[in-house]
Design a protein around this motif. Sequence first.
Motif, PDB file in Angstrom:
ATOM      1  N   VAL A 132       0.837  -1.207   0.000  1.00 41.34           N
ATOM      2  CA  VAL A 132       0.000   0.000   0.000  1.00 41.34           C
ATOM      3  C   VAL A 132       0.868   1.252   0.000  1.00 41.34           C
ATOM      4  CG1 VAL A 132      -1.597   1.360   1.403  1.00 41.34           C
ATOM      5  CG2 VAL A 132      -2.021  -1.065   1.037  1.00 41.34           C
ATOM      6  N   ASP A 133       1.884   1.268   0.844  1.00 38.49           N
ATOM      7  CA  ASP A 133       2.763   2.441   0.867  1.00 38.49           C
ATOM      8  C   ASP A 133       3.408   2.678  -0.499  1.00 38.49           C
ATOM      9  OD1 ASP A 133       2.135   2.740   3.520  1.00 38.49           O
ATOM     10  OD2 ASP A 133       3.957   1.762   4.263  1.00 38.49           O
ATOM     11  N   ALA A 134       3.842   1.574  -1.123  1.00 40.58           N
ATOM     12  CA  ALA A 134       4.519   1.717  -2.417  1.00 40.58           C
ATOM     13  C   ALA A 134       3.566   2.234  -3.500  1.00 40.58           C
ATOM     14  CB  ALA A 134       5.125   0.383  -2.828  1.00 40.58           C
ATOM     15  N   VAL A 135       2.359   1.645  -3.584  1.00 37.64           N
ATOM     16  CA  VAL A 135       1.450   2.036  -4.668  1.00 37.64           C
ATOM     17  C   VAL A 135       0.889   3.436  -4.426  1.00 37.64           C
ATOM     18  CG1 VAL A 135       0.887  -0.361  -5.171  1.00 37.64           C
ATOM     19  CG2 VAL A 135      -0.564   0.927  -3.612  1.00 37.64           C
ATOM     20  N   VAL A 136       0.622   3.791  -3.175  1.00 37.54           N
ATOM     21  CA  VAL A 136       0.137   5.152  -2.897  1.00 37.54           C
ATOM     22  C   VAL A 136       1.212   6.172  -3.270  1.00 37.54           C
ATOM     23  CG1 VAL A 136      -0.519   6.750  -1.061  1.00 37.54           C
ATOM     24  CG2 VAL A 136      -1.530   4.471  -1.146  1.00 37.54           C
ATOM     25  N   ALA A 137       2.466   5.883  -2.935  1.00 38.01           N
ATOM     26  CA  ALA A 137       3.551   6.800  -3.291  1.00 38.01           C
ATOM     27  C   ALA A 137       3.689   6.912  -4.810  1.00 38.01           C
ATOM     28  CB  ALA A 137       4.858   6.323  -2.668  1.00 38.01           C
ATOM     29  N   GLU A 138       3.586   5.766  -5.490  1.00 35.31           N
ATOM     30  CA  GLU A 138       3.697   5.796  -6.950  1.00 35.31           C
ATOM     31  C   GLU A 138       2.521   6.538  -7.573  1.00 35.31           C
ATOM     32  OE1 GLU A 138       4.410   2.746 -10.728  1.00 35.31           O
ATOM     33  OE2 GLU A 138       4.248   1.966  -8.685  1.00 35.31           O
ATOM     34  N   ALA A 139       1.314   6.303  -7.038  1.00 32.66           N
ATOM     35  CA  ALA A 139       0.140   6.987  -7.587  1.00 32.66           C
ATOM     36  C   ALA A 139       0.233   8.482  -7.379  1.00 32.66           C
ATOM     37  CB  ALA A 139      -1.132   6.440  -6.923  1.00 32.66           C
ATOM     38  N   GLU A 140       0.666   8.906  -6.190  1.00 38.24           N
ATOM     39  CA  GLU A 140       0.824  10.333  -5.943  1.00 38.24           C
ATOM     40  C   GLU A 140       1.902  10.933  -6.835  1.00 38.24           C
ATOM     41  OE1 GLU A 140       1.524  10.599  -1.769  1.00 38.24           O
ATOM     42  OE2 GLU A 140      -0.618  10.704  -1.254  1.00 38.24           O
ATOM     43  N   SER A 141       2.952  10.143  -7.091  1.00 39.90           N
ATOM     44  CA  SER A 141       4.007  10.630  -7.983  1.00 39.90           C
ATOM     45  C   SER A 141       3.483  10.824  -9.400  1.00 39.90           C
ATOM     46  CB  SER A 141       5.185   9.653  -7.984  1.00 39.90           C
ATOM     47  OG  SER A 141       6.176  10.061  -8.916  1.00 39.90           O
ATOM     48  N   GLU A 142       2.668   9.863  -9.866  1.00 38.90           N
ATOM     49  CA  GLU A 142       2.087   9.985 -11.203  1.00 38.90           C
ATOM     50  C   GLU A 142       1.130  11.173 -11.263  1.00 38.90           C
ATOM     51  OE1 GLU A 142       2.575   8.437 -14.001  1.00 38.90           O
ATOM     52  OE2 GLU A 142       4.021   6.945 -13.289  1.00 38.90           O
ATOM     53  N   THR A 143       0.346  11.344 -10.214  1.00 37.12           N
ATOM     54  CA  THR A 143      -0.602  12.466 -10.200  1.00 37.12           C
ATOM     55  C   THR A 143       0.138  13.796 -10.172  1.00 37.12           C
ATOM     56  OG1 THR A 143      -2.210  11.095  -9.038  1.00 37.12           O
ATOM     57  CG2 THR A 143      -2.563  13.462  -8.972  1.00 37.12           C
ATOM     58  N   GLU A 144       1.196  13.873  -9.394  1.00 43.09           N
ATOM     59  CA  GLU A 144       1.972  15.110  -9.316  1.00 43.09           C
ATOM     60  C   GLU A 144       2.627  15.439 -10.658  1.00 43.09           C
ATOM     61  OE1 GLU A 144       3.202  18.535  -7.641  1.00 43.09           O
ATOM     62  OE2 GLU A 144       1.862  17.041  -6.766  1.00 43.09           O
ATOM     63  N   ALA A 145       3.113  14.383 -11.355  1.00 40.07           N
ATOM     64  CA  ALA A 145       3.691  14.605 -12.686  1.00 40.07           C
ATOM     65  C   ALA A 145       2.626  15.100 -13.657  1.00 40.07           C
ATOM     66  CB  ALA A 145       4.338  13.316 -13.192  1.00 40.07           C
ATOM     67  N   ALA A 146       1.433  14.522 -13.515  1.00 39.82           N
ATOM     68  CA  ALA A 146       0.349  14.968 -14.405  1.00 39.82           C
ATOM     69  C   ALA A 146      -0.024  16.407 -14.116  1.00 39.82           C
ATOM     70  CB  ALA A 146      -0.860  14.054 -14.218  1.00 39.82           C
ATOM     71  N   ARG A 147      -0.063  16.806 -12.857  1.00 45.72           N
ATOM     72  CA  ARG A 147      -0.397  18.178 -12.498  1.00 45.72           C
ATOM     73  C   ARG A 147       0.642  19.157 -13.053  1.00 45.72           C
ATOM     74  NH1 ARG A 147      -1.810  16.760  -6.236  1.00 45.72           N
ATOM     75  NH2 ARG A 147      -3.982  16.024  -6.581  1.00 45.72           N
ATOM     76  N   GLU A 148       1.921  18.773 -12.980  1.00 37.40           N
ATOM     77  CA  GLU A 148       2.976  19.642 -13.511  1.00 37.40           C
ATOM     78  C   GLU A 148       2.838  19.805 -15.018  1.00 37.40           C
ATOM     79  OE1 GLU A 148       6.645  17.955 -12.273  1.00 37.40           O
ATOM     80  OE2 GLU A 148       6.387  18.507 -10.153  1.00 37.40           O
ATOM     81  N   ALA A 149       2.504  18.671 -15.685  1.00 36.60           N
ATOM     82  CA  ALA A 149       2.321  18.748 -17.142  1.00 36.60           C
ATOM     83  C   ALA A 149       1.131  19.624 -17.488  1.00 36.60           C
ATOM     84  CB  ALA A 149       2.131  17.341 -17.710  1.00 36.60           C
ATOM     85  N   LEU A 150       0.056  19.500 -16.712  1.00 40.08           N
ATOM     86  CA  LEU A 150      -1.127  20.312 -16.985  1.00 40.08           C
ATOM     87  C   LEU A 150      -0.879  21.782 -16.664  1.00 40.08           C
ATOM     88  CD1 LEU A 150      -3.949  17.980 -15.589  1.00 40.08           C
ATOM     89  CD2 LEU A 150      -3.479  18.528 -17.992  1.00 40.08           C
ATOM     90  N   SER A 151      -0.106  22.057 -15.648  1.00 32.48           N
ATOM     91  CA  SER A 151       0.166  23.455 -15.294  1.00 32.48           C
ATOM     92  C   SER A 151       0.975  24.166 -16.374  1.00 32.48           C
ATOM     93  CB  SER A 151       0.909  23.523 -13.960  1.00 32.48           C
ATOM     94  OG  SER A 151       2.178  22.897 -14.059  1.00 32.48           O
ATOM     95  N   ALA A 152       1.731  23.412 -17.142  1.00 33.32           N
ATOM     96  CA  ALA A 152       2.523  24.013 -18.228  1.00 33.32           C
ATOM     97  C   ALA A 152       1.697  24.215 -19.483  1.00 33.32           C
ATOM     98  CB  ALA A 152       3.731  23.132 -18.541  1.00 33.32           C
ATOM     99  N   THR A 153       0.471  23.748 -19.469  1.00 31.44           N
ATOM    100  CA  THR A 153      -0.392  23.851 -20.643  1.00 31.44           C
ATOM    101  C   THR A 153      -1.393  24.962 -20.417  1.00 31.44           C
ATOM    102  OG1 THR A 153      -0.189  21.496 -21.031  1.00 31.44           O
ATOM    103  CG2 THR A 153      -1.997  22.627 -22.142  1.00 31.44           C
ATOM    104  N   SER A 154      -1.534  25.830 -21.384  1.00 33.66           N
ATOM    105  CA  SER A 154      -2.494  26.924 -21.273  1.00 33.66           C
ATOM    106  C   SER A 154      -3.892  26.407 -21.526  1.00 33.66           C
ATOM    107  CB  SER A 154      -2.158  28.035 -22.280  1.00 33.66           C
ATOM    108  OG  SER A 154      -3.180  29.031 -22.259  1.00 33.66           O
ATOM    109  N   GLY A 155      -4.805  26.981 -20.854  1.00 26.56           N
ATOM    110  CA  GLY A 155      -6.181  26.548 -21.027  1.00 26.56           C
ATOM    111  C   GLY A 155      -6.703  26.782 -22.419  1.00 26.56           C
ATOM    112  N   LEU A 156      -5.995  27.673 -23.272  1.00 27.27           N
ATOM    113  CA  LEU A 156      -6.450  27.949 -24.636  1.00 27.27           C
ATOM    114  C   LEU A 156      -5.724  27.101 -25.666  1.00 27.27           C
ATOM    115  CD1 LEU A 156      -6.555  31.869 -24.363  1.00 27.27           C
ATOM    116  CD2 LEU A 156      -8.463  30.242 -24.050  1.00 27.27           C
TER     117      LEU A 156
END
Length: 541
Positions: free
Chosen positions: A66-90
């Motif tokens: 559980v610790d491993a998969v939660v950490a990996e899932a949060e890492s994937e989500t954080e990477a996705a958030r960073e990618a989305l933050s670099a993208t303009s809404g337009l």
Amino acid sequence: MARISAASGGLLGRLPPILRRGPAFWRRSVQARVVVSTVLLSAAVVGVVGWFLIQQTRDGLLDQRVDAVVAEAESETEAAREALSATSGLDADESRQQQDLVEPIIARGATRGFAVVLSPPVGEGSRLADGGAKFTQGLDLASVPESLEARFDEVSPTAWTFTDISTRREIAGLPDGPGIVVGSQVRLPADDNLYTLYYLYSLDEQSETLALVSRAMLVAGVPLLLLVAGLTWLVTRQVVTPIRMARRVAERLAAGQLQERLRVRGEDDLARLATSFNQMASNLQKQIRQLEELSRLQRRFVSDVSHELRTPITTVRMASDVIHDAKPFLDPVTGRAAELLQKELDRFETLLADLLEISRFDAGAAVLDADDVDLVDVARRVVDMTSALAAQRDTRVVVHDPGHPCVAEADVRRVERIVRNLVTNAIDHAETRDIEVFIGGDPLGAAIAVRDHGVGLGPGESAMVFNRFWRADPARARTSGGTGLGLSISLEDTHLHGGWLQAWGRPGEGAQFRLTLPRHLGTQLRHSPLPLVPDDARETV
């Protein structure tokens, strides 16, 4: 019940001999019970400890996963958030941003062994089953529990739960079975809505590890129990073997082999027990030999005295007969003395005969002259012989004829002596009341019961009445001229036939003596054709 018992007996008869002997072996063997009890208790302890270890192992594996998969899932989500933050809404529309968000995660999941589901926007009230979700191809969306979906119907931090993963087609690294699903939310710039990412990880590796641990504990537990059984058997054998030897020696001592002794080895508690046992056996042997010698001397003394008295008593008898024959020519006082002398000589000769008979019983020299004897005829002959004594005591002896012969294989002289002693004893204690003689028989035995309604017997006296020279009331005179040995001789005669001679009595209600003989010599008696307690006495109880 009889049919059930018969069926049970038939089933037991068809069992192998080792199974039929099993219950008896279990009852008799302390070693078997100790070994089985120890193995069962050890199995229970091993089972409890094994279950505890397996639970601890399972919890540790799950916590680590559980610790491993939660950490990996949060890492994937954080990477996705960073990618989305670099993208303009337009820069892209809503559908394009969803595609750009989930496809890289799905691609990484294919190599890392997890599946991904992107839910519709939060707040629209839609569920994965309603459509609109993007996910790893082949995954069954029912793998995401509804309880976790309900948690993300509004803004919520990362959460996880156990699930049962199912797929419609094979997904690399994600087999069907137990798993973990982790949910985390991201916001798309295109529409400024929250979306939930579900990451599904398999627990197949942990299940295999747990199964391997369980098999290892089972494989190790069985030899451990066998080892415990062997050690217990060896330990108990060291204790049980001397006990079994002591039992065998005790049985031989009881059988008369007084020279048997235990072998003493060492100086431990068992060795000291064996030494004490041998000392006890030696003392018992010494005491028994002393008692045997005293008994032998006593029997020899009685026999010698009885024989030696034969000669002087014969001489006295001759002189007494001469005086008794001259009684008409003597004065009254001398005549009375001659009559008393004759009567006491008769009693003295009877006493000598009884003492000689007792000595033969004690020496084991008594033998039977067996023949078929009808107890009805014996009873009638004895009543005729004692009729004069009964008339003198104003007593009537009544024989209840069963209407058929009651034949037994016996020595007629000894049986007549037994019945004569019983009847004369009843006459002596009947106190002018009637005496009844009952005869009965069945296929296994024949019996005579002599019932009187006189003074009776007190508590415990029914067993003492057959002792030599025993009298219930020492102040009571022997009106029949008995010697005090009649019932003792009767008991010895009965034992010689393999029969029973028993007495019942109650103060003021009389007594009943019952003689039971087997139909054939050597046959073991199991019951008597006549009751020991009279019917009239049982009615008053």
